[in-house]
Write a protein that holds these residues in place. Structure first.
Motif: not given
Length: 437
Positions: A372-377, A385-390, A419-424
Motif C-alpha cells: 500500500f505504501a508503494t501504491a500511495w507514494l 495513474d496506474g496505482m489507482e487500481a490498487y 494485487g492480492f492473489e486469490d483468497r489472500s
C-alpha cells in the motif's frame, strides 16, 4: 521478479536459521510488495540541528525560566537509496533492540556505502519517523523496499526517543515535527552539495513522510494538524507551554507545514485518544494522507484514535487501511530479531512484544504495508495513474469476489482486491474519504 526475490530471501532465512532478514516476502505477498528494479545502497548521516530548545533542561516544577535553555540537537539519519547495479559489500546492520542494551544484526538487500545510481535521479524523498521509543531501523523493511523502487529514504533517530536515549516525553511532543522538517531541509541542502553522495540524487521538493506511533503524531502535526490548548497544558506533557509552537491557528504552527511534503502515511498515530486534536485542528491537515491501524490498538486507540483522525481530516483526500484484530504494531515494525526473544528484567516482558502482534504474522503485515505504501507514494509522488487500481477497492476485503475468465481477465462481478492473489485478501479494510467528507 517477486517470486525470485521471495525465494532468495526465504532460502537465505532458512539456511541461516536465526538470520534476521528484513526483506522477506511471503508466497501470498501482494503484488506491489515485491522489491523494485534498483539495487540498494545505505549510508549514515550524522546531522545536528543547532540552537534548539533543550526540553530536558527545563524543570517543570520550577518557575518558567526567563530564557529557555538551548542546545545543538544530534539527529543521526540512515539513508537508503537506489544504487548502481552489481554493488557488493556488507548487507547487514548492527541495531539496538527495545531494551537499549541488546544488539542484533539485521540483514537486507542494501549494500553499505554502495555507489548511487544517478541514471534516474533525482528521486523523490521519503522521510521516516519512528515511535517512542524506537530507532531509525525499526521500519527498515519498508525503507529499503521503497529505495528499490526509486526513492531516497531518510530514516531519523530522534534524540530523547530512541531505545538508548529515551527521556522525558515532553521532548518528543515538541521536537518530533521540528526534526522532520529539519531533516527535509538538510536533505535539500545536501542534494546541492558537491561533496555529498546525495548531490543531484534526491528531489527534496517532492517528498513524502512516513511516521509510526509518535512519528505519526509528528506527521499529523507536520501535515497541518495543530494541537489543542488542553494538550499544551497537560502536567505530564511538554513543560511550561513549550508545545504551544504547534497549537492550531498559531503563527508558529501555520508556518510549519512545508509544501515540499506532498503526502504522508501515518501508522497508528498517537494523540487523538488523549485529546491532542479536535475538529478544528484536524481540519488544518493540508496534504493527502494514508492512515494505517490495527482495529484493537490499545496504545493509540482505534475508534477514538486513528480512525477518528482519518474522519476528522476533512480538508483532504485520505484513506484508512485497517488490519482487523491487530494491535499497535500493525504493519510498521520489522519482524522481531531472534535476540529479542527474552524477558528483560527492567522492562518485565519479552522484547518480541515490541515488534510482533498477537494475531497477525509480522512478515504478512510488512508485505501488506509495503504494497500500500508503494501504491500511495506512486500515486502522489510519482504521479503514476496506474496505482489507482490498487487503491480503488471494496472497503471490506472479505467481501471481495474473485471472478475471472479463463484468460485471467475479470468478469463484471469481480471485486477481489487488486494485487492480492486469490483468497489472500482477508481480515483487512481499506476505506477512503474525499476532501469535504
Amino acid at each position: 521478479m517477486k517470486a525470485v526475490v521471495a525465494a532468495a530471501a526465504m532460502a537465505g532465512a532458512t539456511a541461516a536459521g536465526a538470520e534476521n532478514r528484513i526483506d522477506r516476502q511471503r508466497a501470498d505477498a501482494p503484488e506491489l510488495s515485491a522489491y523494485g528494479e534498483h539495487a540498494i545502497g545505505v549510508r549514515t548521516l550524522e546531522l545536528v540541528n543547532p540552537d534548539q530548545v533543550d526540553i530536558l533542561s527545563i524543570d517543570p516544577a520550577a518557575a518558567p525560566p526567563d530564557e529557555l535553555p538551548r542546545y545543538d540537537r544530534p539527529l543521526p539519519v540512515e539513508v537508503w537509496y537506489p544504487a548502481g547495479a552489481g554493488a557488493t559489500g556488507a548487507q547487514s546492520m548492527r541495531v539496538f533492540l527495545r531494551d537499549g542494551k541488546t544488539e542484533a544484526e539485521i540483514v537486507g538487500q542494501a549494500v553499505r556505502d554502495a555507489e548511487p545510481d544517478r541514471s534516474g535521479a533525482p528521486y523523490p524523498l521519503v522521510l521516516v519517523s519512528h515511535g517512542y521509543p524506537g530507532n531509525r531501523f525499526l521500519l527498515s523493511h519498508l525503507a529499503e523496499n521503497l529505495a528499490s523502487k526509486g526513492y531516497v529514504v531518510a530514516s531519523i533517530d530522534h534524540t530523547d526517543s530512541t531505545y538508548r536515549t529515551q527521556a522525558a516525553f515532553g521532548s518528543t511532543l515538541v521536537n518530533r515535527s521540528l526534526d522532520q522538517v529539519f531533516v527535509l531541509n538538510e536533505m535539500a541542502r545536501l542534494s546541492s552539495d558537491g561533496a555529498s553522495f546525495l548531490n543531484g540524487l534526491v528531489d527534496a521538493g517532492n517528498a513524502g513522510l512516513i511516521g509510526y506511533s509518535m512519528g505519526a503524531y509528528g506527521a499529523v502535526i507536520t501535515a497541518g494538524g495543530g494541537v489543542t490548548q488542553a494538550s499544551i497544558e497537560y502536567p505530564w506533557g511538554a513543560p511550561h507551554g513549550t508545545l504551544a509552537i504547534h497549537k492550531a491557528g498559531s503563527d508558529s504552527h501555520e508556518a510549519l507545514p512545508d509544501p515540499r511534503i506532498r503526502t504522508a502515511i501515518a501508522f497508528a498515530p498517537w494523540g487523538m485518544n488523549t485529546g491532542f486534536w479536535d475538529a478544528g485542528g484536524l481540519a488544518g491537515i493540508r496534504i493527502p494522507m494514508l492512515f494505517v491501524a490495527g482495529s484493537v490498538d490499545d496504545v493509540s486507540g482505534y475508534e477514538n484514535g486513528t480512525r477518528a483522525i482519518w474522519q476528522g481530516a476533512t480538508g483532504v483526500d485520505r484513506a484508512l487501511l485497517t488490519y482487523d484484530n491487530a494491535n499497535h504494531n500493525a504493519g510498521a515494525p520489522m519482524p522481531a530479531p531472534a535476540e529479542a526473544d527474552k524477558v528483560d528484567a527492567d522492562l518485565g516482558w519479552n522484547l518480541t512484544g515490541h515488534y510482533s502482534d498477537a494475531v497477525w504474522d509480522s512478515v504478512k503485515m510488512n508485505n501488506i504495508a509495503q504494497h500500500f505504501a508503494t501504491a500511495w507514494l506512486g500515486k502522489y509522488l510519482k504521479g503514476d495513474d496506474g496505482m489507482e487500481a490498487y487503491l480503488d477497492l471494496v472497503p471490506q476485503s472479505n467481501d471481495g469476489v474473485s471472478a475471472l475468465n479463463d484468460d485471467g481477465t475479470p468478469k463484471p462481478e469481480h471485486s477481489h482486491w487488486h494485487g492480492f492473489e486469490d483468497r489472500s485478501a482477508k481480515g483487512l479494510r481499506f476505506e477512503r474519504l474525499k476532501a469535504g467528507e
